[in-house]
Design a protein around this motif. Structure first.
Motif, mmCIF file in Angstrom:
data_model
loop_
_atom_site.group_PDB
_atom_site.id
_atom_site.type_symbol
_atom_site.label_atom_id
_atom_site.label_comp_id
_atom_site.label_asym_id
_atom_site.label_seq_id
_atom_site.Cartn_x
_atom_site.Cartn_y
_atom_site.Cartn_z
ATOM 1 N N PRO A 18 0.534 -1.511 -0.029
ATOM 2 C CA PRO A 18 -0.044 0.296 -0.350
ATOM 3 C C PRO A 18 0.727 1.230 -0.333
ATOM 4 N N ASN A 19 0.388 2.393 -0.649
ATOM 5 C CA ASN A 19 0.892 3.925 -0.381
ATOM 6 C C ASN A 19 0.012 4.722 -0.661
ATOM 7 N N GLN A 20 -0.308 6.462 -0.353
ATOM 8 C CA GLN A 20 -0.551 6.677 -0.321
ATOM 9 C C GLN A 20 -0.131 8.054 -1.608
ATOM 10 N N PRO A 21 -0.543 8.201 -2.293
ATOM 11 C CA PRO A 21 -0.907 8.384 -3.974
ATOM 12 C C PRO A 21 -0.602 9.960 -3.507
ATOM 13 N N ALA A 22 -0.081 10.436 -4.519
ATOM 14 C CA ALA A 22 -0.140 11.777 -4.714
ATOM 15 C C ALA A 22 -1.066 12.655 -4.827
ATOM 16 N N PRO A 23 -1.834 13.775 -4.196
ATOM 17 C CA PRO A 23 -2.914 13.973 -5.124
ATOM 18 C C PRO A 23 -3.066 14.861 -5.820
ATOM 19 N N PHE A 24 -3.896 14.910 -6.894
ATOM 20 C CA PHE A 24 -4.433 15.540 -8.276
ATOM 21 C C PHE A 24 -4.364 16.977 -8.299
ATOM 22 N N ILE A 25 -3.132 17.902 -8.630
ATOM 23 C CA ILE A 25 -3.340 19.560 -8.653
ATOM 24 C C ILE A 25 -4.392 19.315 -10.242
ATOM 25 N N PRO A 26 -5.444 19.864 -10.048
ATOM 26 C CA PRO A 26 -6.139 20.344 -11.456
ATOM 27 C C PRO A 26 -4.819 21.811 -11.794
ATOM 28 N N VAL A 27 -4.723 22.096 -13.281
ATOM 29 C CA VAL A 27 -4.103 23.178 -14.142
ATOM 30 C C VAL A 27 -4.735 23.343 -14.594
ATOM 31 N N ASP A 28 -5.878 23.629 -14.547
ATOM 32 C CA ASP A 28 -7.461 24.465 -15.899
ATOM 33 C C ASP A 28 -8.001 24.575 -14.761
ATOM 34 N N TYR A 56 -9.185 23.502 -11.443
ATOM 35 C CA TYR A 56 -9.048 24.172 -10.287
ATOM 36 C C TYR A 56 -9.845 24.853 -9.330
ATOM 37 N N TYR A 57 -10.757 25.701 -9.371
ATOM 38 C CA TYR A 57 -11.314 25.806 -8.818
ATOM 39 C C TYR A 57 -12.441 25.696 -8.006
ATOM 40 N N GLY A 87 -9.310 23.361 -5.966
ATOM 41 C CA GLY A 87 -7.375 23.143 -5.972
ATOM 42 C C GLY A 87 -6.802 21.635 -5.610
ATOM 43 N N VAL A 88 -7.912 20.378 -5.455
ATOM 44 C CA VAL A 88 -7.307 19.292 -5.224
ATOM 45 C C VAL A 88 -7.853 18.566 -4.639
ATOM 46 N N VAL A 89 -7.495 17.643 -5.698
ATOM 47 C CA VAL A 89 -8.436 16.542 -6.041
ATOM 48 C C VAL A 89 -7.536 14.775 -5.374
ATOM 49 N N GLN A 104 2.980 24.142 -9.538
ATOM 50 C CA GLN A 104 3.918 24.269 -8.995
ATOM 51 C C GLN A 104 3.217 26.031 -8.922
ATOM 52 N N ARG A 105 3.526 26.743 -10.572
ATOM 53 C CA ARG A 105 3.213 27.752 -10.905
ATOM 54 C C ARG A 105 1.566 28.335 -10.244
ATOM 55 N N VAL A 106 0.900 27.811 -11.145
ATOM 56 C CA VAL A 106 -0.261 27.327 -10.068
ATOM 57 C C VAL A 106 -0.761 27.486 -8.881
ATOM 58 N N TRP A 107 -0.041 26.503 -8.385
ATOM 59 C CA TRP A 107 -0.273 26.366 -7.041
ATOM 60 C C TRP A 107 0.135 27.476 -5.623
#
Lengths: 612, 440
Positions: free
Chosen positions: B119-129, B133-134, B138-140, B214-217
């Motif tokens: 098992p692992n904890q996958p990285a969250p998904f950061i939308p760039v559109d 995003y809104y 910001g995070v899924v 990163q820029r979006v964040w």
């Protein structure tokens, strides 16, 4: 702006026929930037030089013929000339556009516009050549028809570039819908420019020149040029339909969409076999000798036809329908023959047909009687009378004298103006306004009176506009839709290019070509602004001429007598007329009476009219 | 409590059928996948969980595929109900939630895969559109599950995630979303899938996705034009201009085409037709035929409370003669706008078609930064009729009709697909673009 843009010569030729004075005036470079050329420049020059309240047939009327910057380049169709004047038919602005080759020949004389005023004591022609400009006697050609005049003035000319613009007997006799013709069969047709020429005793203008223009930014110009040809080769109408069927190819289509007028717009019902008789397809099979194009035109909608031993040009769609089904006539050969005759006599075939249709209705109703018509039974369907009536009109003989005044004055003289299918006294072309609110509004608000071209060719969007197809019966969408259509037409006329390029594209390639040619910014946004400016000046002219919002309306028939459109009874109600007219004014920045507001005038930098 | 039957109400059936069909049209389900649930109070005042039956075809739901369950106890309705009923029941128990959807959302599912030891904890998904995003805060979140279907583990984790986020992804399975209505939940799974698709496209175009994230964040305000309007739930049946039947039909046709051709995710984008003193406005341009959306008549003047989205329409009209405007979030264009030609320092400023129709309609399409002003946008729209705003969607105009405006984003999508496909094949786009297009 002080520097002269590229693409123009910077000179206006002014001719006073009363005094015989011929002068050159500088072209204001700012007017090129603000009005371009053709219709726009011509309108502004006319507005500044005329008392718009004058009688259209008096010496004070002014004729302006303006070339456009693109004329003289190799831009597709860029050979169309434009003539503005006070209309003998409507009393408002006359604004007539024409193909053929005269306009490029005129521009090659080194002038951008020709202004004619006054009245010659006897018939004259204006002769513009590289070595001299003269007003010459024309008694020897007065009375000759258009073809004879053209041949007489070109005979013996060593310079093969010589071109002739002239009137025929209809113009000489001041028929209110007389045309001015070039290349024998190409007409400045609508609004009666021929009558204005006749009133000035001006028979012809012969031109020959060799001045050329240069393009400032060839790469930019070329990008627009390539785009335009590319797009013209794509669109069905411009790549094939117009060449194969001519504009008469519309007959079947317009009938299918219930818009083909019948019997002076009494209804829109035709038998299919009758319509087929006057279709572009039948014309192509039976009479067409060859298709051809105007100057630099890749589309080639001209119909060079033959009836028996007689050769000529036509008929186009409007001619076919107005002289044909609108008069309950479906005899292709008769329509074609009288089309030839109208060309020779120098008459607008739309108003000719519309006037006959009105007279026929008046006769059938008993309002016009045999005693008024020289004994002619002027009933619907009388194709046998067409040639005779055309001659009587052109020479103002008998009933022809009444008909020569156009349908409005005819019907009014007999106490029933309601049977004249006109707007601003000009005959409505061959699309029934009850089948499209947008087209109806276009007719109403056309500055020249009912005109499918000056009124925004809405029908082309309603039915074969491709992605631009618009609702037919939307009160909300029609005013801005037709304003935008008007504007595109204004720009096309001011660029000296053909309406039919609009089947393939609107402003974009022209904007690039004009910017490349002149070195000025002619972005699409700027072209729109220019169109709004020209529309406002045309309106100012009409207001000064005495026209009011009451002239921007439809004949009562269209609000009272329904036709069936796609199974539904349709009229354009008086409420719809009032709402659309008001919204059109608002879209233009005009007040409730159709006066451009001070804010509009200021934003468009129209400025005050110069003293005539 | 009133005795249950399988005779669901017409309204509920129609809602499930229309959203179900839309989910298939938008290609976020396979023939039998996913499930939908709502809280429902019947005419007698009884509360129910209504959920699709297990194994039902969401594109063709029948009355007996709609299960009514007691929210408080196990009853016979549970026999046919979705295997993930427990998950939905707990989602529906969240504050303010009345609907939930699970969809396989292949795009975001694929883009959130990893090959790490489990098992692992996958990285969250950061939308760039901007939509992702809104609308997805910001995070899924993304979670790996040992039993990734209908498991008690999922029934625990997913509601926890959705208590904090509008949507959550179960790795290699799909998305769960909550909503105040079923349409809002559907909107969110569509937005999530679209956000995943944009990222997938960016990766196919070899765009530096992590740098972009990163820029979006760091600065979403700088990355996007403006936040899209909040999703509304109570006005989808509103039509202010029922008498304008032809225009109404044009809106319906254009809306359906935007949705079905995936020019913008469900209920996103906007379109308008201008009258003289008012404009007809569809704030949820992407409208499936059976679902529709609000159709408003609003003044042309900017008013207090206008969203940034509607303000752009009004400002464009104020500065131009256009009659129609369309704003779509075309994912292919969103990605293409970030494309950097090999050897270049920054993203492209124009999209040059390499396909025949694209070249016919658009010689080039400008691409501008997110914060481009109205004056420049209008200037470009005059010259090009369609403009891609990097981080702000696609704006298109027509001089006459909605159909005219529609053709631009539709054609643009194909243009971008050609370019993306050519690039993937290792073809040199520069060589394929007409040279003269550089000056058009």
């Amino acid at each position: 702006m002080s520097e002269l843009p590229w693409g123009v010569h910077g000179k206006i030729l002014e001719v006073d026929l009363s005094s015989g004075r011929i002068e050159e005036a500088p072209l204001d470079p700012g007017q090129v930037a603000d009005y371009i050329g053709g219709r726009g420049l011509g309108t502004r020059l006319l507005y500044d030089r005329i008392d718009a309240s004058c009688d259209a047939l008096c010496p004070d009327n002014v004729i302006v013929i303006a070339a456009a910057p693109l004329i003289g380049t190799n831009a597709p169709t860029a050979g169309r000339g434009h003539m503005v004047f006070k209309s003998a038919l409507s009393g408002g602005i006359g604004s007539s556009n024409c193909g053929g080759t005269w306009a490029p020949a005129f521009k090659s004389t080194g002038y951008d516009a020709l202004v004619i005023r006054g009245r010659a004591a006897s018939p004259v022609l204006i002769d513009i050549r590289p070595e001299r400009i003269e007003i010459l006697p024309a008694a020897h050609i007065w009375g000759k028809d258009v073809h004879q005049t053209t041949e007489a003035l070109q005979a013996g000319e060593a310079d093969r570039r010589t071109r002739v613009l002239c009137i025929g007997p209809a113009g000489e006799n001041r028929v209110r819908f007389a045309a001015v013709m070039n290349d024998r069969n190409r007409a400045y047709g609508r609004g009666g420019p021929g009558a204005v020429w006749g009133s000035k005793n001006l028979k012809a203008i012969r031109v020959a020149g060799q001045k050329k223009i240069q393009v400032k930014d060839k790469e930019r110009y070329q990008s627009g040029l390539e785009q335009s040809f590319y797009l013209l080769k794509q669109a069905p109408a411009t790549k094939r339909l117009l060449r194969d069927l001519g504009t008469a190819g519309l007959v079947e289509l317009i009938n299918l969409i219930n818009m083909l007028p019948h019997r002076n717009f009494l209804d829109n019902r035709h038998r299919d076999e009758d319509v087929e008789n006057v279709s572009g397809e039948t014309l192509a099979k039976k009479l067409l000798q060859r298709a051809a194009g105007c100057y630099l035109c890749p589309m080639g909608c001209q119909r060079h036809t033959r009836v028996g031993d007689k050769k000529g040009e036509g008929p186009e769609y409007e001619t076919m329908v107005m002289i044909g089904p609108d008069c309950d006539i479906y005899d292709l050969e008769a329509i074609t023959r009288v089309n030839y005759l109208c060309n020779e006599l120098g008459m607008d075939t739309i108003s000719f047909g519309g006037t006959l249709a009105c007279a026929m209705e008046l006769f059938e109703r008993g309002i016009l009687q045999a005693k008024d018509t020289d004994g002619l039974e002027l009933r619907f369907g009388r194709s046998d009378l067409l040639d005779e009536l055309a001659r009587r009109i052109a020479f103002r003989q008998g009933i022809g004298d009444r008909l020569a005044e156009g349908s409005y004055r005819l019907a009014r003289a007999f106490g029933h103006p309601e049977f004249s299918m006109t707007i601003k006294k000009q005959e409505i072309p061959a699309y029934d306004p009850r089948a499209s609110f947008t087209q109806a509004l276009g007719y109403m608000t056309s500055p020249t009176g009912a005109c499918h071209l000056k009124g925004g060719y809405a029908v082309s969007l309603a039915f074969f506009g491709g992605t631009k197809e618009i609702p037919r019966f939307s009160l909300l969408q029609s005013p801005i839709g037709i304003r935008n259509m008007h504007n595109l037409g204004i720009i096309q006329d001011s660029l000296g290019v053909c309406r039919f390029t609009g089947y393939a594209f609107s402003y974009d390639p022209w904007a690039r070509m004009m910017s490349g040619l002149t070195g000025l910014d002619f972005s699409t946004a700027r072209l729109e602004e220019i169109a709004n400016r020209i529309a406002a000046v045309e309106r100012l002219f009409n207001l000064a001429a005495g026209l009011t919002e009451a002239d921007d309306t439809l004949p009562a028939r269209f609000s009272r007598e329904p036709i069936l459109v796609a199974g539904e009874e349709r009229v354009v109600s008086t409420n719809a007329v009032a709402r659309m007219r008001m919204d059109y004014y608002r879209a233009r920045g005009w007040d409730e009476q159709g006066n451009p507001t001070p804010a509009t005038l200021e934003s468009l930098a129209i400025g005050k009219r110069k003293s005539p | 409590m009133k005795k249950k039957t399988w005779n669901t109400s017409e309204d509920v059936l129609r809602l499930f059928q229309t959203v179900g069909r839309a989910s298939l049209l938008y290609d976020i389900q396979d023939s039998h996948s996913g499930n939908m649930a709502i809280r429902h109070r019947d005419e007698s005042g009884n509360d129910w969980i209504v959920i699709t039956s297990t194994g039902s075809q969401k594109g063709d739901l029948e009355p007996n595929n709609i299960c009514f369950l007691s929210p408080a106890e196990t009853d016979f309705g549970y026999y046919k109900a979705s295997s993930e009923t427990d998950i939905h029941a707990r989602i529906l128990a969240l504050e303010g939630v009345a609907a939930s959807i699970h969809a396989h959302t292949k795009e975001i599912a694929v883009v959130t895969l990893d090959d790490a030891d489990k098992p692992n904890q996958p990285a969250p998904f950061i939308p760039v559109d901007p939509l992702g995003y809104y609308h997805l805060s910001g995070v899924v979140p993304v979670d790996w599950m040992a039993v990734p279907s209908g498991s008690p583990e999922m029934a625990k984790v997913i509601p926890e995630r959705l208590a904090e986020h509008p949507a959550t992804v179960i790795q290699a399975h799909g998305t769960f979303a909550k909503g105040r209505t079923l349409k809002e939940a559907f909107f969110r799974v569509c937005i999530a899938n679209n956000a995943g698709y944009v990222v997938r496209l960016l990766k196919r175009l070899k765009v530096d996705v992590e740098g972009l994230r990163q820029r979006v964040w760091d600065s979403p305000q700088a990355s996007f034009s403006y936040p899209p309007p909040d999703y509304t739930i109570d006005d989808d049946d509103v039509c202010d201009f029922p008498g304008e039947t032809e225009i109404l039909r044009e809106f319906q046709k254009a809306g359906a085409r935007i949705f079905e051709s995936r020019l913008s995710p469900f209920h996103s984008g906007s379109m308008s037709v201008r009258g003289v003193g008012s404009m007809l406005y569809a704030p949820k341009a992407s409208m499936p035929r059976e679902i529709g959306g609000p159709l408003r008549e609003v003044p042309l003047e900017v008013e207090d409370g206008d969203s940034p989205e509607i303000q752009v329409h009004k400002q464009i009209y104020a500065a131009s003669d256009f009659q129609t405007i369309m704003h779509c979030h075309v994912p292919e264009a969103e990605a293409q706008a970030h494309f950097v030609y090999p050897g270049d320092d920054g993203p492209l400023d124009r999209i040059v078609p390499i396909d025949a129709e694209g070249s016919f309609i658009h010689l080039v399409i400008p691409v501008v930064p997110a914060k481009t002003g109205i004056a420049e946008l209008v200037r470009l729209l005059h010259d090009y009729k369609v403009v891609v705003v990097r981080g702000g969607g696609v704006w298109a105009v027509g001089a006459q009709s909605l159909s005219e405006a529609l053709h631009h984003p539709s054609s643009l999508r194909e243009i971008c697909l050609y370019r993306i496909g050519a690039f993937e094949q290792g073809l040199d786009l520069r060589r394929m673009e007409p040279g003269k297009a550089r000056n058009w």
